[in-house]
Design a protein around this motif. Structure first.
Motif, PDB file in Angstrom:
ATOM      1  N   VAL A 293       0.832  -1.205   0.000  1.00 42.17           N
ATOM      2  CA  VAL A 293       0.000   0.000   0.000  1.00 42.17           C
ATOM      3  C   VAL A 293       0.864   1.252   0.000  1.00 42.17           C
ATOM      4  CG1 VAL A 293      -1.715   1.307   1.317  1.00 42.17           C
ATOM      5  CG2 VAL A 293      -1.870  -1.192   1.189  1.00 42.17           C
ATOM      6  N   TYR A 294       0.438   2.211  -0.800  1.00 38.37           N
ATOM      7  CA  TYR A 294       1.025   3.560  -0.753  1.00 38.37           C
ATOM      8  C   TYR A 294      -0.108   4.543  -0.470  1.00 38.37           C
ATOM      9  CZ  TYR A 294       3.431   7.877  -1.862  1.00 38.37           C
ATOM     10  OH  TYR A 294       3.974   9.144  -1.785  1.00 38.37           O
ATOM     11  N   GLU A 295       0.029   5.300   0.613  1.00 39.29           N
ATOM     12  CA  GLU A 295      -0.984   6.291   0.990  1.00 39.29           C
ATOM     13  C   GLU A 295      -0.521   7.675   0.561  1.00 39.29           C
ATOM     14  OE1 GLU A 295      -3.845   5.621   2.370  1.00 39.29           O
ATOM     15  OE2 GLU A 295      -3.631   3.597   3.225  1.00 39.29           O
ATOM     16  N   GLY A 296      -1.366   8.379  -0.197  1.00 40.36           N
ATOM     17  CA  GLY A 296      -1.079   9.748  -0.606  1.00 40.36           C
ATOM     18  C   GLY A 296      -2.163  10.689  -0.132  1.00 40.36           C
ATOM     19  N   GLY A 298      -5.376  12.131  -0.346  1.00 40.66           N
ATOM     20  CA  GLY A 298      -6.660  11.919  -1.004  1.00 40.66           C
ATOM     21  C   GLY A 298      -6.759  10.662  -1.833  1.00 40.66           C
ATOM     22  N   PHE A 299      -5.726   9.813  -1.825  1.00 38.83           N
ATOM     23  CA  PHE A 299      -5.789   8.591  -2.615  1.00 38.83           C
ATOM     24  C   PHE A 299      -4.956   7.499  -1.962  1.00 38.83           C
ATOM     25  CE2 PHE A 299      -1.960  10.670  -4.053  1.00 38.83           C
ATOM     26  CZ  PHE A 299      -1.065   9.635  -4.240  1.00 38.83           C
ATOM     27  N   ARG A 300      -5.211   6.277  -2.401  1.00 41.55           N
ATOM     28  CA  ARG A 300      -4.446   5.119  -1.952  1.00 41.55           C
ATOM     29  C   ARG A 300      -4.149   4.244  -3.156  1.00 41.55           C
ATOM     30  NH1 ARG A 300      -6.323  -0.239   1.377  1.00 41.55           N
ATOM     31  NH2 ARG A 300      -7.350  -0.556  -0.624  1.00 41.55           N
ATOM     32  N   ARG A 301      -2.913   3.757  -3.245  1.00 40.75           N
ATOM     33  CA  ARG A 301      -2.550   2.801  -4.289  1.00 40.75           C
ATOM     34  C   ARG A 301      -2.317   1.449  -3.634  1.00 40.75           C
ATOM     35  NH1 ARG A 301      -0.792   5.370  -9.011  1.00 40.75           N
ATOM     36  NH2 ARG A 301      -1.867   7.379  -9.116  1.00 40.75           N
ATOM     37  N   LEU A 302      -2.868   0.418  -4.248  1.00 36.91           N
ATOM     38  CA  LEU A 302      -2.677  -0.943  -3.769  1.00 36.91           C
ATOM     39  C   LEU A 302      -2.016  -1.751  -4.878  1.00 36.91           C
ATOM     40  CD1 LEU A 302      -3.404  -2.895  -1.357  1.00 36.91           C
ATOM     41  CD2 LEU A 302      -5.343  -3.627  -2.762  1.00 36.91           C
ATOM     42  N   LEU A 303      -0.825  -2.233  -4.607  1.00 37.12           N
ATOM     43  CA  LEU A 303      -0.075  -3.066  -5.542  1.00 37.12           C
ATOM     44  C   LEU A 303      -0.232  -4.515  -5.112  1.00 37.12           C
ATOM     45  CD1 LEU A 303       2.214  -3.426  -7.766  1.00 37.12           C
ATOM     46  CD2 LEU A 303       3.825  -3.163  -5.867  1.00 37.12           C
ATOM     47  N   ILE A 304      -0.587  -5.388  -6.050  1.00 36.53           N
ATOM     48  CA  ILE A 304      -0.796  -6.810  -5.746  1.00 36.53           C
ATOM     49  C   ILE A 304       0.231  -7.625  -6.517  1.00 36.53           C
ATOM     50  CG2 ILE A 304      -2.453  -8.698  -5.721  1.00 36.53           C
ATOM     51  CD1 ILE A 304      -4.623  -6.468  -6.077  1.00 36.53           C
ATOM     52  N   MET A 305       0.974  -8.475  -5.782  1.00 37.76           N
ATOM     53  CA  MET A 305       2.042  -9.260  -6.406  1.00 37.76           C
ATOM     54  C   MET A 305       1.883 -10.736  -6.068  1.00 37.76           C
ATOM     55  SD  MET A 305       5.206  -6.619  -5.672  1.00 37.76           S
ATOM     56  CE  MET A 305       6.343  -7.429  -6.810  1.00 37.76           C
ATOM     57  N   ASP A 306       2.292 -11.577  -7.000  1.00 34.14           N
ATOM     58  CA  ASP A 306       2.249 -13.015  -6.783  1.00 34.14           C
ATOM     59  C   ASP A 306       3.195 -13.370  -5.632  1.00 34.14           C
ATOM     60  OD1 ASP A 306       3.170 -15.880  -7.136  1.00 34.14           O
ATOM     61  OD2 ASP A 306       1.654 -15.787  -8.718  1.00 34.14           O
ATOM     62  N   PRO A 307       2.732 -14.089  -4.603  1.00 42.07           N
ATOM     63  CA  PRO A 307       3.571 -14.361  -3.439  1.00 42.07           C
ATOM     64  C   PRO A 307       4.727 -15.322  -3.711  1.00 42.07           C
ATOM     65  CG  PRO A 307       1.485 -15.529  -3.256  1.00 42.07           C
ATOM     66  CD  PRO A 307       1.363 -14.631  -4.447  1.00 42.07           C
ATOM     67  N   ALA A 308       4.657 -16.063  -4.806  1.00 41.93           N
ATOM     68  CA  ALA A 308       5.709 -17.038  -5.107  1.00 41.93           C
ATOM     69  C   ALA A 308       6.701 -16.533  -6.142  1.00 41.93           C
ATOM     70  CB  ALA A 308       5.095 -18.350  -5.583  1.00 41.93           C
TER      71      ALA A 308
END
Length: 341
Positions: A293-296, A298-308
């Motif tokens: 997560v990156y909090e800015g 007025g906004f939030r970015r959520l990056l999703i990555m393969d755990p393996a």
């Protein structure tokens, strides 16, 4: 009216993750909005620069015609989405306008990005899978206007390159969260329902041999990849974290990364300030991933990555501060992309 509602309820029950609709008949306002939606084709309205938000219909109400249309639509199960679009007043978002943000599992253990980068390096030892030019991406984007509620437009895009350096692009309207259901589309500038899998466009482009990012292959060195992303996003200075994440989206909209390229990207992201490991999440395609997560402001970015493997699965941008002039509430998802092989 009760008979039509019962028919609809049996044919397409309310999903467990959605609030139930009222059992009563349509009130006068709902009938008026339904009639406008079904029988008028108004001009387009544009909101923010870079966004496209078609104007929803306006016009007089005709009660009998609206009731008849309701019965016909209910029989074809299209009413499920139509009703959610018209029961809200013009100043509020439709009931299904924006998907809710993905929820990180509270009982999961966050995996630091440097640990994930090490996993990606190990997974890339045999070099498979390999880098492929082209992309396969499912996206949701929020169209906004100052005078109409926001709507979410789901699309799937497949880009494939050929041996002669030409490529084809196929764009269809589909929402994998609701397979088989009609989908809202603004193809042709006016929002309307189309069948799941409706082809929005199919184009073939002539050969191209550009050697500039993002057309050129991404490098396997972190320093060079950072410069590549900066050029791909047309940035003059070192990118901020949000700009870097946007540039990652540009890269993945042109290339399906191989194991080694994914490992390089994971190492770059591990050195990116402000990305906080949050825990396990299930994305909108049903895949399990690790969330960062990156909090800015007025906004939030959520990056999703393969755990393996460390491959980037998705990016989500969420509004954390309400924007009443556009009908956007805190927690609305402004955009979401899910990349596939």
């Amino acid at each position: 009216m009760a008979d039509e509602l019962e028919l609809l309820r049996r044919a397409d029950p309310v999903p467990a993750d959605r609030p139930p609709f009222g059992d009563g008949p349509l009130d006068q306002r709902a009938e008026r909005h339904l009639d406008r939606l079904l029988h008028r084709r108004p001009p387009v309205s544009r909101g923010r620069p870079g966004t496209r938000r078609p104007r929803l219909p306006h016009g007089p109400a005709h009660g009998h015609r609206a009731r008849l249309a309701w019965a016909l639509v209910a029989a074809t199960v299209v009413t499920t989405i139509t009703l959610t679009l018209v029961v809200s007043s013009p100043g509020t978002p439709p009931a299904v306008a924006a998907p809710r943000p993905l929820v990180v599992r509270a009982d999961s253990t966050p995996v630091p990005l440097d640990v994930l980068a090490a996993r990606a390096d190990a997974a890339a030892a045999d070099g498979l899978p390999r880098l492929t030019r082209g992309t396969h991406v499912q996206s949701w984007s929020l169209g906004m206007s100052e005078d109409e509620p926001p709507i979410t437009l789901p699309e799937e895009r497949v880009v494939r390159w050929h041996a002669d350096a030409s490529h084809t692009e196929l764009v269809v309207a589909t929402d994998p969260r609701h397979p088989g259901r009609p989908v809202l589309s603004d193809a042709g500038e006016v929002p309307h329902l189309v069948e799941d899998g409706h082809v929005i466009s199919r184009q073939t482009y002539p050969p191209s041999w550009s050697d500039a990012p993002p057309e050129s292959p991404p490098p396997r060195d972190v320093t060079r990849l950072r410069a590549y992303l900066r050029e791909a996003a047309s940035l003059r200075t070192r990118p901020s974290t949000p700009e870097l994440l946007d540039a990652v989206g540009v890269l993945l909209d042109h290339w399906t990364l191989g194991a080694r390229e994914s490992a390089t990207l994971a190492r770059l992201l591990a050195d990116t300030p402000g990305l906080r490991p949050a825990g396990q999440v299930t994305d909108r395609l049903g895949r399990r991933g690790q969330a960062y997560v990156y909090e800015g402001a007025g906004f939030r970015r959520l990056l999703i990555m393969d755990p393996a493997t460390g491959a980037v699965l998705g990016l989500e941008a969420t509004v954390t501060k309400a924007e009443p002039e556009f009908g956007v509430e805190a927690g609305d998802v402004e955009s979401y992309s899910a990349w596939m092989r």
